[in-house]
Design a protein around this motif. Structure first.
Motif, PDB file in Angstrom:
ATOM      1  N   ARG A 167       9.722   6.057  54.995  1.00  0.00           N
ATOM      2  CA  ARG A 167       8.726   7.054  55.416  1.00  0.00           C
ATOM      3  C   ARG A 167       7.445   6.886  54.615  1.00  0.00           C
ATOM      4  O   ARG A 167       6.343   6.995  55.153  1.00  0.00           O
ATOM      5  CB  ARG A 167       9.314   8.448  55.227  1.00  0.00           C
ATOM      6  CG  ARG A 167       8.411   9.585  55.641  1.00  0.00           C
ATOM      7  CD  ARG A 167       8.258   9.694  57.148  1.00  0.00           C
ATOM      8  NE  ARG A 167       9.489  10.010  57.833  1.00  0.00           N
ATOM      9  CZ  ARG A 167      10.037  11.232  57.868  1.00  0.00           C
ATOM     10  NH1 ARG A 167       9.463  12.234  57.243  1.00  0.00           N
ATOM     11  NH2 ARG A 167      11.158  11.440  58.513  1.00  0.00           N
ATOM     12  N   TYR A 168       7.591   6.602  53.318  1.00  0.00           N
ATOM     13  CA  TYR A 168       6.402   6.379  52.484  1.00  0.00           C
ATOM     14  C   TYR A 168       5.574   5.216  53.023  1.00  0.00           C
ATOM     15  O   TYR A 168       4.350   5.290  53.109  1.00  0.00           O
ATOM     16  CB  TYR A 168       6.811   6.050  51.040  1.00  0.00           C
ATOM     17  CG  TYR A 168       7.311   7.225  50.230  1.00  0.00           C
ATOM     18  CD1 TYR A 168       7.258   8.519  50.736  1.00  0.00           C
ATOM     19  CD2 TYR A 168       7.815   7.041  48.954  1.00  0.00           C
ATOM     20  CE1 TYR A 168       7.713   9.592  49.983  1.00  0.00           C
ATOM     21  CE2 TYR A 168       8.267   8.112  48.194  1.00  0.00           C
ATOM     22  CZ  TYR A 168       8.223   9.387  48.718  1.00  0.00           C
ATOM     23  OH  TYR A 168       8.656  10.435  47.987  1.00  0.00           O
ATOM     24  N   ARG A 219      -0.576   4.370  57.587  1.00  0.00           N
ATOM     25  CA  ARG A 219      -1.494   5.137  58.441  1.00  0.00           C
ATOM     26  C   ARG A 219      -2.682   5.652  57.648  1.00  0.00           C
ATOM     27  O   ARG A 219      -3.810   5.621  58.098  1.00  0.00           O
ATOM     28  CB  ARG A 219      -0.781   6.366  59.017  1.00  0.00           C
ATOM     29  CG  ARG A 219       0.382   6.076  59.887  1.00  0.00           C
ATOM     30  CD  ARG A 219      -0.070   5.844  61.285  1.00  0.00           C
ATOM     31  NE  ARG A 219       1.067   5.968  62.191  1.00  0.00           N
ATOM     32  CZ  ARG A 219       1.040   5.605  63.448  1.00  0.00           C
ATOM     33  NH1 ARG A 219      -0.058   5.106  63.949  1.00  0.00           N
ATOM     34  NH2 ARG A 219       2.079   5.734  64.210  1.00  0.00           N
ATOM     35  N   LEU A 228       5.467   4.001  56.088  1.00  0.00           N
ATOM     36  CA  LEU A 228       4.822   4.359  57.349  1.00  0.00           C
ATOM     37  C   LEU A 228       3.622   5.275  57.096  1.00  0.00           C
ATOM     38  O   LEU A 228       2.575   5.136  57.730  1.00  0.00           O
ATOM     39  CB  LEU A 228       5.828   5.042  58.278  1.00  0.00           C
ATOM     40  CG  LEU A 228       6.927   4.112  58.828  1.00  0.00           C
ATOM     41  CD1 LEU A 228       8.051   4.917  59.465  1.00  0.00           C
ATOM     42  CD2 LEU A 228       6.338   3.143  59.852  1.00  0.00           C
ATOM     43  N   ALA A 229       3.769   6.206  56.163  1.00  0.00           N
ATOM     44  CA  ALA A 229       2.677   7.145  55.877  1.00  0.00           C
ATOM     45  C   ALA A 229       1.503   6.442  55.224  1.00  0.00           C
ATOM     46  O   ALA A 229       0.353   6.633  55.612  1.00  0.00           O
ATOM     47  CB  ALA A 229       3.173   8.277  54.982  1.00  0.00           C
TER      48      ALA A 229
END
Lengths: 333, 506
Positions: A186-187, A193, A189-190
């Motif tokens: 998740r890190y 972005r 992907l964040a």
């Protein structure tokens, strides 16, 4: 998921077209071969996908494949290192390369393109240097370890699964779980972005970026080992040439955005397979191997254009829907 | 009086639904300095951009030498003799001084740039502004003050009759600022009309022939000659009723939660800031743009670590070298620019809300998805976030709901100290009040709240205590009893404490 459907459709179309043009495409021998190649490139593509998800790029992995692919037989046959030492050493070197890339990119803030472009030149040059440009290989030895890449597992009557496919499946599952089920995924992907927002949320963005480059180079090293075990010998001049581009193309076809923050492991696998089916089609259907790059380039371009058009269409529809549901937009600044 | 060189009549300009200018008029004559002052957001910069052709007005007219003219572009404004010098300088740093002065109108000889002529003529205007550098010097080698002079030289080389300067001294050293003011007086004596925007009322006092005060996009009043004084300007700049919009109650405040001593930020390394915030206290931080408020919050939160200083949270020392360290100590920061720093716009509401607490709720590195969904549900409810579902990408939410997502993300960390930077900027009225209620509620639960705002009303309405920064130093502290717009503006504009003890203005 919709994104994967598009590329999956393209893969099926290419397969059907090739099968109708060539009888040998669906032969067990050919299918096994394509699967083996796809699996080997799939390993590289998954690696580079992690870097692309952070918004970076890794141009060096073909040269890492070369360095490891030449280094392993060189250590084993020229220097007679035991396998149990040589293998960990080459893989550690590969991961060390990723660590160096990551640190240069995060600490010195050099652009990933530049860092890995220099890597591309550097590692091939080193491999050519220590081998004296001589082909290195295993000869008739090391049959056992070579089974990792050349072996087959009985699967269906008349059809055997190439061993690298099994290995790739393991890598893919681990990668998918890592990306989708852990906080680190998740890190990534964040921060791909919006690195600013990730930093402001207390995410260790630099460490995560370094990790992505270690994964990329590490899997390139693993890929290099498999490639050289598969073909038995490596020529430092061109071993792994252009592999970074095949891997990047596969990742992008599979839904990774070069802007970062987007991508799925399944998509990357489909993308990698599509690349290999295309190459296979060119070999089987045309008599001119020399147009391979042109055809591959054209297909990738078409795929990316179609994807962009679909994205715009979806955005327009979303806007239209939003306009309908809210009669007056109000004073939003 | 003579015919004004430049006059604007009843200028109206809206952005989206917000009216930045609601019918503003002003006039400037040859050989005078007109200062335009007002709070942040009063419409000064917008008006200047319209005068210089950067933007067109929605309605209203511009009159030059008594004739109505349309100014549709910067080029047109320049050809009419109107030049704007932006707050942020617009020079091409990699080109030399001469090339910058003639940028976009290079003299040519047979299709080639006539650099001989550029150099010759640049020397003349450089001498006029008193800048002793060769036209072949690279702009990047000049100080900010020198670059400003290049901008003015550029304006002179187009024979500007009206020179509009937007906060020209804001980034200059004291010496450079003095030089610039001298140059402005000289230009005035040569008949140039100067429109001068500044927050530094002391400067305006010494320089301006007339002062035009803007407030909320309207003319608030005019001062000329002897009427120009610090209190008179402040009175016109503020002076409006405080609405009953703010839910603020005074809380019994407890022990100090956040203690800051000798904090020096990179933006203002010369000034150390000291303050504390108690449990249950809402402290406002006021100041003009560039006073260093955001820098203080970001230093506390470890975004840009401070150069020096001690920070304690609940008595424990905090080495704020990273946001994670600050978070672990109980700090949370709702940043100024939510789209850039606060949200991952393409991600859903759920993923944004959980972003700062993933590591707390993890199970050996794995996402705790059940917990994540529950947290999202809780925050969407508590913050009343209007979203079709938890997966909606936040880029499709309204500004107010986006801000609530950011605040929700930080509430999830259960902070001891909540730092908010412009918490209601670009947020609709309804969401504004909900954000205020939330600040109140947190304070009543013993959280220390420190918020930065450029909205004076909000500062007055929501604060138990106000810290006022001016150019990086703590210009003063006002308790609730001492609070008034005049008092805040007085400190923010660098005039020092008004009543009690006079302090020499640095």
């Amino acid at each position: 998921m919709k994104k994967i459907l598009g590329i999956l459709g393209l893969l099926i179309v290419v397969c059907v077209v090739t099968a109708s043009l060539s009888d040998s495409f669906l032969s067990a021998y050919n299918v096994e071969n394509v699967l083996r190649r796809s699996a080997l490139f799939g390993i590289l593509s998954i690696g580079v996908a992690f870097v692309i998800i952070t918004g970076g790029i890794d141009l060096s992995l073909g040269s890492v494949v070369c360095l490891v692919g030449c280094g392993l037989p060189w250590l084993l046959t020229v220097h007679h290192w035991p396998l149990g030492i040589a293998l960990p050493v080459v893989l550690t070197v590969a991961m060390g390369i990723g660590l160096a890339h990551g640190l240069l990119i995060t600490k010195l803030r050099i652009q990933p393109f530049i860092v890995t472009l220099c890597g591309l030149l550097l590692y091939r040059g080193i491999a050519r240097g220590f081998t004296g440009d001589q082909t290195v290989g295993f000869g008739s030895e090391f049959k056992g370890i070579r089974m990792l890449a050349t072996g087959k597992i009985p699967f269906l009557p008349g059809f055997e699964l190439p061993a690298p496919v099994v290995f790739l499946a393991v890598v893919a599952v681990v990668a998918a779980v890592f990306l989708n089920r852990t906080i680190f995924g998740r890190y990534l992907l964040a921060l791909g972005r919006n690195p600013q927002a990730a930093t402001y949320s207390g995410i260790p963005t630099e460490r995560m970026t370094v990790l992505a480059y270690v994964i990329s180079s590490g899997l390139a090293g693993v890929g290099g080992v498999f490639f050289v075990l598969d073909v038995n010998s490596a020529q430092p001049v061109d071993f792994g040439n252009f592999y970074e581009l095949y891997a990047i193309a596969a990742a992008v076809l599979g839904g990774c955005s070069l802007r970062g923050g987007e991508g799925s492991v399944v998509g990357v696998l489909v993308g990698a397979t599509l690349m290999q089916v295309l190459r296979n089609m060119i070999t089987l259907v045309t008599t001119r191997n020399n147009v391979e790059f042109a055809i591959i380039g054209a297909v990738i371009l078409i795929g990316v254009i179609a994807d962009e058009l679909a994205r715009r269409f979806a955005a327009r529809r979303r806007t239209a829907r939003a306009m309908q549901s809210v009669p007056q937009a109000g004073a939003q600044v | 009086m003579s015919v004004p060189v430049l006059e604007a009549r009843r200028i109206v300009k809206s952005f989206g639904g917000v009216r930045a200018l609601r019918g503003v008029s002003l006039a400037v004559h040859a050989g005078e300095v007109l200062a335009v002052i007002g709070e942040n957001g009063a419409g000064k910069s917008t008006l200047m951009k319209i005068l210089a052709g950067v933007q067109g007005p929605d309605t209203g007219e511009l009159i030059i030498d008594g004739q109505v003219r349309a100014i549709r572009s910067v080029q047109e404004a320049l050809s009419l003799g109107i030049a704007l010098i932006h707050q942020e300088l617009n020079l091409a740093e990699t080109l030399d001084v001469g090339a910058n002065i003639y940028l976009g109108r290079e003299p040519q000889r047979m299709g080639w740039i006539d650099s001989g002529r550029i150099n010759r003529e640049s020397r003349v205007v450089l001498e006029q502004v008193g800048l002793a550098v060769s036209p072949e010097t690279l702009v990047s080698e000049l100080t900010i003050g020198q670059q400003q002079l290049v901008e003015i030289a550029k304006a002179l080389s187009v024979k500007a009759r009206v020179l509009i300067m937007d906060e020209p001294t804001s980034s200059l050293s004291g010496y450079e600022a003095q030089n610039l003011l001298r140059l402005i007086r000289e230009l005035r004596s040569r008949g140039v009309a100067i429109v001068y925007i500044s927050h530094r009322l002391g400067e305006v006092h010494g320089l301006a022939d007339r002062v035009e005060v803007l407030r909320d996009g309207e003319n608030a009043g005019q001062l000329s000659g002897g009427e120009i004084s610090h209190p008179a300007m402040v009175r016109l700049m503020v002076g409006r009723e405080l609405s009953q919009f703010y839910p603020h109650k005074v809380h019994p405040s407890g022990a100090p939660v956040l203690e800051v001593e000798g904090l020096r930020t990179r933006a203002h390394p010369r000034h150390a800031v000291n303050f504390q915030v108690r449990a249950g206290e809402v402290v406002g931080m006021a100041g003009l743009v560039g006073a260093g408020r955001t820098e203080v919050l970001e230093a506390l939160f470890g975004i840009t670590p401070a150069l020096a200083g001690a920070v304690r949270v609940d008595g424990r020392a905090l080495a704020a070298e990273s946001p994670r360290a600050a978070m672990d100590a109980g700090l949370a920061l709702v940043p100024e620019d939510r789209k850039h720093d606060g949200l991952v716009l393409e991600m859903g509401v759920r993923e944004n809300i959980s972003l700062a607490t993933l590591h707390r709720d993890q199970r050996r590195g794995f996402l705790n998805r059940q917990q994540e969904r529950a947290l999202c549900e809780e925050m969407v409810g508590a913050m009343r976030i209007k979203t079709p579902n938890a997966e909606q990408p936040v880029q499709f939410l309204s500004g107010g709901n986006q801000q609530k997502v950011v605040i929700g993300k930080w509430l999830a960390t259960r902070p001891r100290v909540l730092l908010l930077d412009e918490p209601t900027r670009g947020v609709d009225i309804g969401a504004k009040q909900e954000i205020y209620l939330l600040m109140e509620e947190l304070a009543s639960k013993g959280v220390a709240v420190l918020f930065v705002s450029s909205d004076l009303e909000e500062i007055l309405g929501m604060s138990d205590r106000v810290l006022v920064l001016h150019e990086g130093r703590l210009a003063g502290e006002l308790s609730r009893g001492e609070l008034s717009e005049e008092a805040v503006m007085h400190l923010a504009t660098g005039a020092g404490p008004r009543v009690s003890h006079p302090v020499p203005v640095s």
